[in-house]
Design a protein around this motif. Structure first.
Motif, mmCIF file in Angstrom:
data_model
loop_
_atom_site.group_PDB
_atom_site.id
_atom_site.type_symbol
_atom_site.label_atom_id
_atom_site.label_comp_id
_atom_site.label_asym_id
_atom_site.label_seq_id
_atom_site.Cartn_x
_atom_site.Cartn_y
_atom_site.Cartn_z
ATOM 1 N N ILE A 141 0.856 -1.184 0.000
ATOM 2 C CA ILE A 141 0.000 0.000 0.000
ATOM 3 C C ILE A 141 0.899 1.244 0.000
ATOM 4 O O ILE A 141 1.748 1.398 0.887
ATOM 5 C CB ILE A 141 -0.921 0.022 1.220
ATOM 6 N N PHE A 142 0.701 2.108 -0.980
ATOM 7 C CA PHE A 142 1.533 3.290 -1.128
ATOM 8 C C PHE A 142 0.791 4.555 -0.718
ATOM 9 O O PHE A 142 -0.379 4.756 -1.077
ATOM 10 C CB PHE A 142 1.979 3.459 -2.588
ATOM 11 N N ASP A 143 1.475 5.415 -0.001
ATOM 12 C CA ASP A 143 1.075 6.809 0.081
ATOM 13 C C ASP A 143 1.283 7.422 -1.306
ATOM 14 O O ASP A 143 1.956 6.820 -2.160
ATOM 15 C CB ASP A 143 1.929 7.521 1.130
ATOM 16 N N ASP A 186 1.363 11.545 -2.272
ATOM 17 C CA ASP A 186 2.177 12.769 -2.284
ATOM 18 C C ASP A 186 3.441 12.580 -1.457
ATOM 19 O O ASP A 186 3.379 12.239 -0.278
ATOM 20 C CB ASP A 186 1.376 13.944 -1.729
ATOM 21 N N GLY A 187 4.589 12.798 -2.084
ATOM 22 C CA GLY A 187 5.865 12.641 -1.391
ATOM 23 C C GLY A 187 6.419 11.230 -1.443
ATOM 24 O O GLY A 187 7.556 11.008 -1.032
ATOM 25 N N THR A 188 5.620 10.291 -1.952
ATOM 26 C CA THR A 188 6.063 8.904 -2.065
ATOM 27 C C THR A 188 6.100 8.458 -3.522
ATOM 28 O O THR A 188 7.131 8.015 -4.023
ATOM 29 C CB THR A 188 5.147 7.964 -1.259
ATOM 30 N N LEU A 189 4.975 8.592 -4.216
ATOM 31 C CA LEU A 189 4.910 8.269 -5.640
ATOM 32 C C LEU A 189 5.121 9.502 -6.516
ATOM 33 O O LEU A 189 5.748 9.408 -7.577
ATOM 34 C CB LEU A 189 3.560 7.630 -5.984
ATOM 35 N N VAL A 190 4.569 10.637 -6.093
ATOM 36 C CA VAL A 190 4.655 11.855 -6.901
ATOM 37 C C VAL A 190 5.174 13.015 -6.058
ATOM 38 O O VAL A 190 4.978 13.056 -4.839
ATOM 39 C CB VAL A 190 3.286 12.241 -7.511
ATOM 40 N N ASP A 191 5.823 13.954 -6.735
ATOM 41 C CA ASP A 191 6.310 15.171 -6.082
ATOM 42 C C ASP A 191 5.358 16.312 -6.428
ATOM 43 O O ASP A 191 5.497 16.955 -7.470
ATOM 44 C CB ASP A 191 7.727 15.497 -6.541
ATOM 45 N N SER A 192 4.413 16.556 -5.569
ATOM 46 C CA SER A 192 3.389 17.572 -5.809
ATOM 47 C C SER A 192 3.599 18.821 -4.966
ATOM 48 O O SER A 192 2.690 19.641 -4.823
ATOM 49 C CB SER A 192 2.006 16.974 -5.515
ATOM 50 N N GLY A 250 -1.964 -1.148 -3.659
ATOM 51 C CA GLY A 250 -3.016 -0.242 -3.234
ATOM 52 C C GLY A 250 -2.455 1.122 -2.910
ATOM 53 O O GLY A 250 -1.234 1.324 -2.870
ATOM 54 N N VAL A 251 -3.344 2.077 -2.689
ATOM 55 C CA VAL A 251 -2.936 3.406 -2.241
ATOM 56 C C VAL A 251 -3.777 3.818 -1.044
ATOM 57 O O VAL A 251 -4.940 3.428 -0.906
ATOM 58 C CB VAL A 251 -3.052 4.481 -3.345
ATOM 59 N N ALA A 252 -3.176 4.604 -0.151
ATOM 60 C CA ALA A 252 -3.857 5.196 0.993
ATOM 61 C C ALA A 252 -3.353 6.628 1.105
ATOM 62 O O ALA A 252 -2.179 6.857 1.391
ATOM 63 C CB ALA A 252 -3.565 4.417 2.271
ATOM 64 N N THR A 253 -4.230 7.595 0.837
ATOM 65 C CA THR A 253 -3.795 8.970 0.682
ATOM 66 C C THR A 253 -4.733 9.951 1.353
ATOM 67 O O THR A 253 -5.939 9.678 1.486
ATOM 68 C CB THR A 253 -3.689 9.320 -0.819
#
Length: 226
Positions: A9-11, A13-19, A114-117
């Motif tokens: 499970i990925f976060d 912002d700051g983990t997959l993308v630089d927003s 998965g993602v948890a954001t």
């Protein structure tokens, strides 16, 4: 539940993308909308990962609830405008190596993603569509449906949706909120050093990686010891 399946499970912002550019710009507009001085970059990035109401409560604890609610709305409007003007690839670029790693993990039949954001459902959908990532994630948890991190609700729902037991899941994130959420859900966590919290704030992580290429080995170490 099945011990054959594994869940990462990925976060976002700051983990997959630089927003961070759009986050900082949207915060500027949100604070300007209520004539409050804008916090510094470090203070703003320190609350990334929280849902917006909780983020503004941290940044402006003495402000009245209706004032913070207006700031939430102003932030959402500004972020939507910025994303539309620049496009997802420009406003929230993937970190180097992330797409290749997601494809690699997705290619393993027994590994689910998965993602948890803290993003809204609308924001998450736009980002996944913009990067053509939607098909990679079998569970997508966001702020619209759950209490803010570090409450474990997002992760517990991800486990329930996939049928994966906690010891076969791993949370990957860049903030202490991600690490605390994972601990509350009974899930191991891997921190990433390229995000918005300094590595020393990720002390609850089972491991901290400096590049996405390190992820598979760390996952195997965790799962082998489970």
């Amino acid at each position: 539940m099945s011990d054959d399946l594994r869940l990462v499970i990925f976060d976002v912002d700051g983990t997959l993308v630089d927003s961070q550019a759009d986050i900082l710009a949207a915060m500027d507009r949100a604070f300007a909308a209520t004539d409050h001085p804008v916090p510094g970059r470090t203070d703003i990035l320190s609350i990334v990962g929280l849902s917006l109401p909780e983020a503004f409560e941290h940044l402006l604890p003495d402000a009245a609830g209706p004032v913070r609610a207006r700031m939430v709305d102003a932030y959402k409007d500004a972020y939507t405008e910025l994303r539309a003007a620049g496009g997802v690839a420009l406003s929230s670029p993937l970190y180097p190596g992330v797409r290749a790693m997601l494809d690699r993990l997705h290619g393993v039949p027994t590994t689910l993603l998965g993602v948890a954001t803290g993003k809204s459902r609308r924001g998450l959908d736009k980002l996944l569509e913009g990067h053509d990532l939607r098909s990679l994630f079998v569970t997508r948890q966001c702020a619209d449906d759950h209490p803010s991190k570090p409450h474990p609700a997002m992760l517990l729902e991800a486990l329930a949706e996939t049928g994966v037991p906690p010891h076969r899941a791993v949370m990957v994130g860049d903030t202490e909120f991600d690490m605390a959420m994972a601990a509350s859900a009974g899930i191991p966590a891997i921190g990433v050093s390229w995000g918005y919290h300094r590595p020393e704030r990720l002390s609850a992580a089972h491991a901290v990686i400096d590049h996405i290429d390190e992820l598979p080995a760390r996952l195997e170490t965790i799962w082998e010891s489970a």
